[in-house]
Design a protein around this motif. Structure first.
Motif, short mmCIF file in Angstrom:
data_model
loop_
_atom_site.label_atom_id
_atom_site.label_comp_id
_atom_site.label_asym_id
_atom_site.label_seq_id
_atom_site.Cartn_x
_atom_site.Cartn_y
_atom_site.Cartn_z
N GLU A 180 0.83 -1.21 0.00
CA GLU A 180 0.00 0.00 0.00
C GLU A 180 0.86 1.26 0.00
N GLU A 181 2.05 1.16 0.56
CA GLU A 181 2.91 2.34 0.67
C GLU A 181 3.88 2.52 -0.50
N LEU A 191 1.06 -1.09 7.76
CA LEU A 191 0.52 -0.55 9.00
C LEU A 191 -0.89 -0.04 8.72
N ASP A 192 -1.84 -0.75 9.29
CA ASP A 192 -3.25 -0.41 9.09
C ASP A 192 -3.78 0.31 10.32
N ASP A 229 -0.45 -4.45 3.55
CA ASP A 229 -0.71 -3.14 4.17
C ASP A 229 0.14 -3.17 5.43
MN MN Z 1 -1.64 1.32 5.90
#
Ligand code: MN
Ligand code: AHG
Ligand code: MN
Length: 339
Positions: A92-93, A118-119, A116
């Motif tokens: 995601e990053e 860090l959600d 992801d």
């Molecule tokens: Mn995230």
């Protein structure tokens, strides 16, 4: 303390149930396990070091990247790249997917990971639970060649494994390989995950609904009607509203207690907010394996054919009866109706 089975032991014992049984897959889960312990360590001391707040950068979706987002992304990527276990990672990053060459630049590894890192990142600065979500597929492009976008744009029903880590009051790793959902709790003193929640299942129906009701005015009419239904004073309702703002934590609670999490489309976010590949598909796989359901309001999340890496979709996920009830309300209005 009675003897508990560790995550490492569990993986080895259950390798035979995994249809693509291979040491490669076990090593892959082990590296996610290792990276999660490093991130866990950092999350736990977040208040002590200069790691809170934003990093000053934005990701491809225009969102502020929190420092811990960047850190967690680096840890997971580096762990997977260095160990040369997978042929590619999408995060995601990251703007684009990362090609991993493997031993002697051979491109002969079979799996891709989507993550992801860090959600729930808006919760970091206020000491509220965050998580990591991962999704694993077998590549579709030929072995020996660099991975391609099509290896990542696979529908969720082709996932071979998915899971999350919740950095909560205790840290847990929860995953599925298509044989149920199993949860492991980290003993922080020993740095070992122990099987604490075998065969996790969603209660068929629950009493919790989780949605950011601040956007109520902007929701489709079907969602508004379902929320009114949740709040009615009849048949065991009103339900309880609980929203942490970390999908992982909201999902985890709802799986244990029974509930539904909704992030719908809205006039503010016409595609919804959550990402199909990094958030919705892995959570949908877990939900279905735990006897729950996951839809975009009309159809099964895991049957959506992805077209872009960072594609967003609306999601209704959780206890089966609750998701189906929400679906009934959605079906009363055409999908393209204006808000
Ligand atoms: Mn995230
Ligand atoms: P991320 O931190 O990876 O960007 O994900 C945050 C997601 C999800 O975890 C959470 O439920 C939702 O965004 C919260 O969004 P709102 O603040 O719009 O409710
Ligand atoms: Mn997220």
């Amino acid at each position: 303390m009675r003897n508990r089975i560790t995550l490492g032991e569990f993986i080895i014992e259950n390798q035979k149930d995994f249809q693509y049984s291979s040491g490669e897959f076990s090593r892959l889960i082990s590296s996610i396990k290792l990276a999660s312990k490093i991130v866990n360590h950092e999350v736990n001391k977040a208040g002590l070091v200069d790691i809170l707040g934003t990093s000053g950068n934005t990701n491809i979706q225009g969102e502020d990247q929190q420092k811990l987002d960047v850190y967690a992304n680096e840890v997971f990527l580096k762990t997977l790249i260095k160990r040369e276990i997978v042929c590619g990672v999408a995060s995601e990053e990251e703007d684009d997917f990362v090609v991993i060459e493997g031993k002697n630049k051979s491109h002969d590894n079979k799996y891709v990971v989507l993550i992801d890192p860090l959600d729930g990142s808006s919760n970091i600065d206020v000491n509220v639970s965050v998580g990591t979500i991962f999704s694993i597929y077998r590549r579709v492009s030929p072995l020996g060649t660099p991975v391609k976008k099509e290896d990542f744009l696979q529908p969720g029903n082709l996932q071979v494994a998915a899971g999350y880590i919740v950095y909560g009051t205790s840290t847990m790793l929860v995953y599925t390989t298509g044989n149920g959902v199993h949860g492991f709790t980290l003993n922080p003193a020993l740095g070992v995950y122990y099987l604490s929640h075998p065969n996790m299942t969603f209660p068929k129906r629950g009493k919790i609904y989780s949605i950011n009701e601040g956007y109520y005015q902007h929701f489709p009419q079907g969602v508004k009607d379902y929320l009114k239904y949740c709040q009615e004073e009849v048949d065991g309702r009103p339900y309880t509203s609980r929203y942490i703002g970390s999908l992982v934590s909201d999902f985890h609670r709802n799986m244990i207690k029974g509930g539904i999490y909704i992030y719908p489309t809205s006039s503010k976010a016409p595609q919804g907010k959550l990402r199909l590949l990094y958030e919705c598909n892995p959570m949908a796989f877990l939900a279905e394996q735990a006897g729950g359901e996951a839809i975009d309001g009309y159809r099964r999340i895991m049957e959506i054919k992805p077209t872009e890496l960072h594609q967003r979709v609306p999601i209704f996920i959780g206890s089966k009866d609750m998701v189906n009830k929400a679906k009934e309300f959605m079906a009363k209005y055409p999908e393209d109706a204006k808000y």
